[in-house]
Design a protein around this motif. Structure first.
Motif, PDB file in Angstrom:
ATOM      1  N   ARG A  32      11.286  10.744   3.778  1.00 51.72           N
ATOM      2  CA  ARG A  32      10.900   9.437   4.312  1.00 51.72           C
ATOM      3  C   ARG A  32       9.456   9.175   3.891  1.00 51.72           C
ATOM      4  N   PRO A  33       9.269   8.634   2.701  1.00 53.80           N
ATOM      5  CA  PRO A  33       7.919   8.534   2.138  1.00 53.80           C
ATOM      6  C   PRO A  33       7.058   7.533   2.896  1.00 53.80           C
ATOM      7  N   PRO A  34       5.758   7.779   2.943  1.00 54.09           N
ATOM      8  CA  PRO A  34       4.845   6.807   3.545  1.00 54.09           C
ATOM      9  C   PRO A  34       4.436   5.747   2.530  1.00 54.09           C
ATOM     10  N   VAL A  35       4.000   4.608   3.024  1.00 57.52           N
ATOM     11  CA  VAL A  35       3.373   3.587   2.201  1.00 57.52           C
ATOM     12  C   VAL A  35       2.097   3.160   2.901  1.00 57.52           C
ATOM     13  N   THR A  36       1.011   3.057   2.149  1.00 63.12           N
ATOM     14  CA  THR A  36      -0.292   2.674   2.687  1.00 63.12           C
ATOM     15  C   THR A  36      -0.730   1.376   2.032  1.00 63.12           C
ATOM     16  N   VAL A  37      -1.025   0.377   2.858  1.00 63.67           N
ATOM     17  CA  VAL A  37      -1.474  -0.928   2.371  1.00 63.67           C
ATOM     18  C   VAL A  37      -2.973  -1.033   2.590  1.00 63.67           C
ATOM     19  N   SER A  38      -3.693  -1.463   1.557  1.00 60.53           N
ATOM     20  CA  SER A  38      -5.149  -1.586   1.592  1.00 60.53           C
ATOM     21  C   SER A  38      -5.530  -3.055   1.446  1.00 60.53           C
ATOM     22  N   VAL A  39      -6.040  -3.633   2.542  1.00 58.80           N
ATOM     23  CA  VAL A  39      -6.399  -5.057   2.566  1.00 58.80           C
ATOM     24  C   VAL A  39      -7.916  -5.177   2.514  1.00 58.80           C
ATOM     25  N   PRO A  40      -8.467  -5.807   1.472  1.00 58.04           N
ATOM     26  CA  PRO A  40      -9.924  -5.917   1.367  1.00 58.04           C
ATOM     27  C   PRO A  40     -10.477  -6.932   2.357  1.00 58.04           C
ATOM     28  N   GLU A  41     -11.708  -6.705   2.782  1.00 58.30           N
ATOM     29  CA  GLU A  41     -12.337  -7.633   3.713  1.00 58.30           C
ATOM     30  C   GLU A  41     -12.970  -8.820   3.002  1.00 58.30           C
ATOM     31  N   ASP A  42     -13.168  -8.706   1.685  1.00 54.38           N
ATOM     32  CA  ASP A  42     -13.919  -9.751   0.993  1.00 54.38           C
ATOM     33  C   ASP A  42     -13.326  -9.999  -0.392  1.00 54.38           C
ATOM     34  N   GLY A  43     -12.082 -10.469  -0.438  1.00 56.31           N
ATOM     35  CA  GLY A  43     -11.467 -10.840  -1.701  1.00 56.31           C
ATOM     36  C   GLY A  43     -10.879  -9.671  -2.455  1.00 56.31           C
ATOM     37  N   GLY A  44     -10.187  -9.987  -3.547  1.00 49.91           N
ATOM     38  CA  GLY A  44      -9.499  -8.984  -4.334  1.00 49.91           C
ATOM     39  C   GLY A  44      -8.053  -8.871  -3.912  1.00 49.91           C
ATOM     40  N   PRO A  45      -7.211  -8.292  -4.769  1.00 47.15           N
ATOM     41  CA  PRO A  45      -5.790  -8.188  -4.436  1.00 47.15           C
ATOM     42  C   PRO A  45      -5.530  -7.182  -3.324  1.00 47.15           C
ATOM     43  N   VAL A  46      -4.471  -7.421  -2.574  1.00 45.83           N
ATOM     44  CA  VAL A  46      -3.996  -6.455  -1.584  1.00 45.83           C
ATOM     45  C   VAL A  46      -3.227  -5.374  -2.346  1.00 45.83           C
ATOM     46  N   LEU A  47      -3.659  -4.141  -2.205  1.00 47.31           N
ATOM     47  CA  LEU A  47      -3.072  -3.021  -2.921  1.00 47.31           C
ATOM     48  C   LEU A  47      -2.245  -2.170  -1.965  1.00 47.31           C
ATOM     49  N   ALA A  48      -1.237  -1.505  -2.501  1.00 46.57           N
ATOM     50  CA  ALA A  48      -0.462  -0.562  -1.699  1.00 46.57           C
ATOM     51  C   ALA A  48      -0.074   0.621  -2.570  1.00 46.57           C
ATOM     52  N   TYR A  49       0.020   1.772  -1.919  1.00 44.67           N
ATOM     53  CA  TYR A  49       0.539   2.964  -2.587  1.00 44.67           C
ATOM     54  C   TYR A  49       1.591   3.589  -1.685  1.00 44.67           C
ATOM     55  N   GLY A  50       2.709   3.983  -2.293  1.00 48.81           N
ATOM     56  CA  GLY A  50       3.747   4.663  -1.537  1.00 48.81           C
ATOM     57  C   GLY A  50       4.343   5.795  -2.342  1.00 48.81           C
ATOM     58  N   GLY A  51       4.988   6.730  -1.629  1.00 49.73           N
ATOM     59  CA  GLY A  51       5.666   7.827  -2.317  1.00 49.73           C
ATOM     60  C   GLY A  51       5.002   9.166  -2.112  1.00 49.73           C
ATOM     61  N   LEU A  52       4.887   9.949  -3.175  1.00 50.26           N
ATOM     62  CA  LEU A  52       4.353  11.307  -3.094  1.00 50.26           C
ATOM     63  C   LEU A  52       2.922  11.288  -2.559  1.00 50.26           C
ATOM     64  N   PRO A  53       2.590  12.206  -1.654  1.00 52.99           N
ATOM     65  CA  PRO A  53       1.272  12.154  -1.007  1.00 52.99           C
ATOM     66  C   PRO A  53       0.100  12.374  -1.943  1.00 52.99           C
ATOM     67  N   ASP A  54       0.314  12.999  -3.127  1.00 51.30           N
ATOM     68  CA  ASP A  54      -0.791  13.194  -4.071  1.00 51.30           C
ATOM     69  C   ASP A  54      -1.477  11.875  -4.415  1.00 51.30           C
ATOM     70  N   GLY A  55      -0.742  10.779  -4.367  1.00 49.54           N
ATOM     71  CA  GLY A  55      -1.299   9.493  -4.754  1.00 49.54           C
ATOM     72  C   GLY A  55      -2.382   8.977  -3.831  1.00 49.54           C
ATOM     73  N   LEU A  56      -2.392   9.447  -2.584  1.00 48.95           N
ATOM     74  CA  LEU A  56      -3.457   9.043  -1.665  1.00 48.95           C
ATOM     75  C   LEU A  56      -4.785   9.673  -2.046  1.00 48.95           C
ATOM     76  N   THR A  57      -4.738  10.737  -2.844  1.00 47.74           N
ATOM     77  CA  THR A  57      -5.956  11.367  -3.357  1.00 47.74           C
ATOM     78  C   THR A  57      -6.299  10.862  -4.744  1.00 47.74           C
ATOM     79  N   HIS A  58      -5.286  10.691  -5.600  1.00 51.40           N
ATOM     80  CA  HIS A  58      -5.544  10.417  -7.004  1.00 51.40           C
ATOM     81  C   HIS A  58      -5.409   8.947  -7.395  1.00 51.40           C
TER      82      HIS A  58
END
Length: 378
Positions: A32-58
């Motif tokens: 049951r993979p996690p997904v993390t959404v990153s919402v900027p406070e001052d413009g720029g695209p909303v980014l998300a990463y999901g899947g293998l946990p290594d991606g939260l570091t790399h």
């Protein structure tokens, strides 16, 4: 208590049994993979990463860095591989990056999606002697190195004592990581570095008039020397501007050539040409390939979910290395009428077969526009 050597091998080892064991473990923990959404406070695209946990570091920290320095709010939740594959796992994201095992790659790759390696590794063959190694360095870097070796009386020293290791780790590596990366710094612990690198490799000092100003800790693996940790005295920014790191790399490459080491592995990085370390190491004309360790069996698919000015600017600013259907590495540059392709971020290196230009109008055709209410922290 798991021995440090086992932990190190689990993360970095290239033996086939370790790679297979990592794949089994990754498959098990990511049901049951996690997904993390990153919402900027001052413009720029909303980014998300999901899947293998290594991606939260790399992966996600790099994408956030390239978006800009503005603070961001992160939200993490559990999802499914199906939701990640079709993008429904992050409905509020403009760009969704998914890290997965090779067998989970969508086939065929859907519209608005690019397939990337999870990481790439860069290695320099050192055959032919020190002079041939030097000729393989880019012209400007080579000229600066030759000039500063003379003007600064630079030499290379192999350090062997425990006091040398302490001085390198506490006086060079740690302050450099702290200054360059702050709270995002990641490295091997001191005791892991001592046991798995220093006692199984070589510590090199770059000296000026006999005084160590920079260091590099490498591990010996079969016929290769693997660069693992580096730093400059006190983390001094001035030492970067003087070409210190490049001189250290060149002297280590030449030392390896003199001592029968077939290649120097410069370690890996994320598959983006906008990654500063990629552009720096490209000056040494390394061979670019998939890693031999567990990262070699991982993939990254990048899904663009919306069209908008911030999304277009982000894609154009970050050309990337993609995987062709036959597994070849190829550079991809986005562009449109307002954003010329960033061909100043060079791709040419052994192992990369070529490049292609992708017009954003065609790639993003059919996607909804980015709602303004998703940005600015709203």
């Amino acid at each position: 208590m798991i021995p440090r050597g086992w932990r190190y091998a689990w993360q970095h080892g290239a033996d086939p049994w370790i790679v297979r064991a990592r794949e089994w473990a990754d498959a098990a923990v990511s049901a049951r993979p996690p997904v993390t959404v990153s919402v900027p406070e001052d413009g720029g695209p909303v980014l998300a990463y999901g899947g293998l946990p290594d991606g939260l570091t790399h992966v996600l920290p790099f994408l956030e860095q390239r978006r800009g320095p503005a603070a961001a709010r992160r939200v993490t939740r559990r999802t499914s591989w199906t939701g990640l594959a079709d993008g429904r796992a992050a409905p509020d994201a403009d760009i969704l990056a998914v890290g997965c095992l090779r067998r989970r790659v969508p086939d065929p790759v859907p519209e608005h999606v690019l397939l990337l390696p999870f990481r790439v590794t860069l290695a320099v063959p050192t055959g032919g002697g020190p002079e041939r190694v030097l000729r393989g360095i880019s012209r400007k870097a080579r000229q600066q190195h030759v000039r500063e070796v003379r003007s600064r009386a630079r030499t290379l020293r192999v350090a062997t004592g425990d006091a040398d290791f302490e001085h390198f780790y506490e006086g060079m590596h740690r302050p450099t990581m702290r200054r360059r990366h702050g709270d995002a710094a990641r490295s091997e612990s001191k005791e892991t570095a001592r046991a798995c690198l220093f006692r199984r490799g070589a510590l090199f000092y770059l000296c000026e008039d006999g005084r160590p100003v920079a260091g590099m800790l490498c591990r010996r693996e079969r016929a290769a020397l693997v660069v693992r940790l580096a730093g400059v005295a006190g983390g001094d920014e001035e030492l970067y501007r003087s070409g210190t790191y490049m001189s250290l790399y060149i002297l280590v490459l030449q030392w390896a050539s003199e001592h029968g080491v077939a290649r120097v592995d410069l370690s890996g990085c994320e598959p983006f040409l906008s990654k500063g370390i990629f552009q720096f190491k490209r000056k040494m004309h390394p061979e670019v390939a998939l890693p031999a360790n567990h990262f070699g069996g991982k993939r990254l698919h990048l899904r663009v979910r919306r069209d908008g000015p911030a999304v277009r600017a982000f894609l154009a600013a970050n050309p990337m290395l993609t995987l062709a259907p036959d597994g070849a590495l190829e550079a991809a540059y986005f562009h449109d009428d307002d954003h010329p392709p960033r061909t100043d971020l060079r791709w040419e290196a052994p192992g990369i077969t070529g490049h292609r230009l992708i017009h954003l109008d065609g790639f993003l055709d059919g996607l909804p526009a980015t709602p303004l209410t998703l940005h600015g922290g709203a």
